[in-house]
Design a protein around this motif. Structure first.
Motif, short mmCIF file in Angstrom:
data_model
loop_
_atom_site.label_atom_id
_atom_site.label_comp_id
_atom_site.label_asym_id
_atom_site.label_seq_id
_atom_site.Cartn_x
_atom_site.Cartn_y
_atom_site.Cartn_z
N CYS A 225 13.60 7.76 -45.75
CA CYS A 225 13.63 7.17 -44.41
C CYS A 225 14.26 8.08 -43.36
O CYS A 225 13.63 8.39 -42.33
N GLY A 226 15.50 8.50 -43.57
CA GLY A 226 16.16 9.35 -42.58
C GLY A 226 15.42 10.64 -42.31
O GLY A 226 15.11 10.96 -41.15
N LEU B 84 20.86 2.37 -42.21
CA LEU B 84 19.86 2.83 -41.24
C LEU B 84 19.99 2.07 -39.91
O LEU B 84 19.84 2.67 -38.83
N GLN C 106 21.83 8.16 -48.69
CA GLN C 106 21.14 7.74 -47.48
C GLN C 106 21.87 8.20 -46.23
O GLN C 106 21.27 8.72 -45.28
N SER D 223 20.46 11.02 -43.56
CA SER D 223 20.19 10.52 -42.21
C SER D 223 21.11 11.13 -41.16
O SER D 223 20.70 11.36 -40.02
#
Length: 442
Positions: free
Chosen positions: A103-104, A135, A174, A178
């Protein structure tokens, strides 16, 4: 079709095996390559399913990947990163949970990310709430859609102060992936500090990230506008090394694990020696062997690093069935990691699981109705049985119990073990194991 392993037990496993890059680092370092403006080179890459999954997902997102046929080194070029089709992501992700870590890097690279509904080994809830919460704190917009979650950041990711209620490895990864290119400073408290986390930080620092680790589980990241590539040799897989160590003890064998690193296994090595296992620590690896006498019962509590790692627990529990007396294992990391003991009981093991915290201190699973403590009485004579592999570490534990047992066992679902054990059947064959591998029903 699913692979079926027919095992004829009672033969000590002896010989030499090699471990390569850690399953808990290599796929994450591959994901980190998405953050760079230049190609990266990753060395010591094992041929395991998790690496194959990430390789396919990166290619779907436009990353060009080549592999040196002589060394196995991967070169990853993210210069043409792009959005992938949802159906393709879902098809290639399978039961892996790694897509959540895309995601990041994807938001930084192309402005958005999509992750399918996630699978993985069923050893606990492993909620992705930590990840989504992280996030959101960076300013991402999380949108649940059919089949998965869409994540975007119209204004870009911003640095944040983040506190984890538990030092989750995945949530720490994560944050690292990110925050490195987020605008501003990120401070993470309650971070995981496993060797694989430190190695991921080393990868990111090579790319140009500004990251510092404090002594109180605080990690501080100063966001930078751009990152370059990296050239990195992954640290060896301490979990696979510990699994082979337990295999040597359970089968009364003698295994030299090439690549096993003392520095990252000290807690395991102390426990192995207290149990009665023999050790010979060399520069190029560690020899694990059964000394020939009785094994001593132990009380073992899993914990985050530098404690006794949860992935070491299941194979070692099999060895505890051969100890002379009563042992206790208190699992504090995953609430449902004793499901694999049912097959061991059918092999003749005497194991009771309890809801109470049977360790030295109460853990977060106490009073929550989870069977997270085990009492093991031994020694027992194990006998062959049929079983289905439940998860990665539990499955390997079943296999070493079967190789120690008298008689024949039949294991189905063994493909799960390919997620984290490179060429495991070739290694078993080299150690003198007596088995046949065939294709069974799907």
């Amino acid at each position: 079709m699913s692979s079926v392993l027919t095992i004829r037990g009672g033969v000590p496993l002896s010989g030499r095996v090699a471990v390569r890059g850690a399953k808990n680092l290599v796929p994450k370092a591959m994901v980190a390559s998405l953050l760079g403006d230049e190609p990266s080179v990753l060395r010591n890459v094992p041929e395991i399913k998790d690496v194959e999954v990430v390789r396919n997902l990166l290619r779907l997102h436009g990353v060009e990947i080549s592999q040196d046929p002589a060394t196995g080194d991967l070169t990853l070029d993210p210069s043409n990163a792009r959005t992938a089709h949802v159906a393709d992501i879902d098809a290639h992700a399978g039961d892996s949970r790694i897509p959540i870590l895309f995601c990041g890097p994807l938001i930084h690279a192309i402005g958005e990310a999509f992750i399918p509904d996630l699978g993985g080994c069923r050893i606990g809830d492993r909620p992705i709430d930590y990840h989504l919460g992280v996030l959101r704190q960076f300013g991402a917009v999380v949108d649940k859609r059919p089949g998965g979650i869409s994540i975007s950041a119209p204004k870009g990711l911003k640095g944040a102060k983040i506190s984890l209620p538990y030092p989750s490895v995945g949530a720490t990864e994560q944050v690292l992936l990110s925050a490195t290119k987020a605008e501003g400073i990120t401070e993470l408290t309650g971070a995981a500090t496993e060797p694989e986390i430190v190695d991921l930080i080393a990868v990111l620092q090579k790319m140009g990230a500004l990251i510092s680790i404090q002594s109180d589980r605080t990690i501080r990241i100063e966001g930078v506008r751009s990152l370059g590539g990296f050239t990195h040799t992954a640290l060896p897989d301490r979990n696979e090394a510990a699994s082979w160590a337990s295999a040597a003890l359970v089968t009364k064998g003698d295994i030299f694990v090439e690549g096993a690193l003392q520095r990252d296994m000290m807690t395991f090595l102390n426990t192995f020696r207290k149990l009665g296992g023999g050790l010979e620590i060399r520069d190029d690896g560690i020899r694990f062997y059964h000394r020939g006498g009785k094994l001593s019962p132990l009380v073992v509590e899993t914990d985050v690093h530098p404690g006794f790692m949860t992935d070491w627990q299941q194979p070692l529990l099999v060895a505890l069935t051969q100890a002379d007396g009563v042992s206790i294992v208190h699992e504090t990391v995953y609430e449902n990691r004793f499901g694999f003991t049912e097959a061991l009981r059918r092999m003749g093991a005497t194991i009771q699981v309890h809801r109470e915290c049977l360790g030295s201190v109460p853990c977060r699973f106490g009073q929550r109705n989870f069977l997270h403590s085990a009492v093991i009485s031994g020694p027992v004579s194990l006998h062959g049985a049929d079983f289905n592999v439940p998860d990665l570490r539990g499955g390997f534990s079943h296999l070493i119990a079967a190789f120690a047992a008298q008689g024949t066992s039949r294991a189905t679902g063994v493909d799960v073990i390919k997620r984290g054990y490179e060429h495991f059947t070739d290694k078993l064959e080299s150690l003198g194991a007596d088995f046949d591998l065939s294709e069974g029903a799907a």
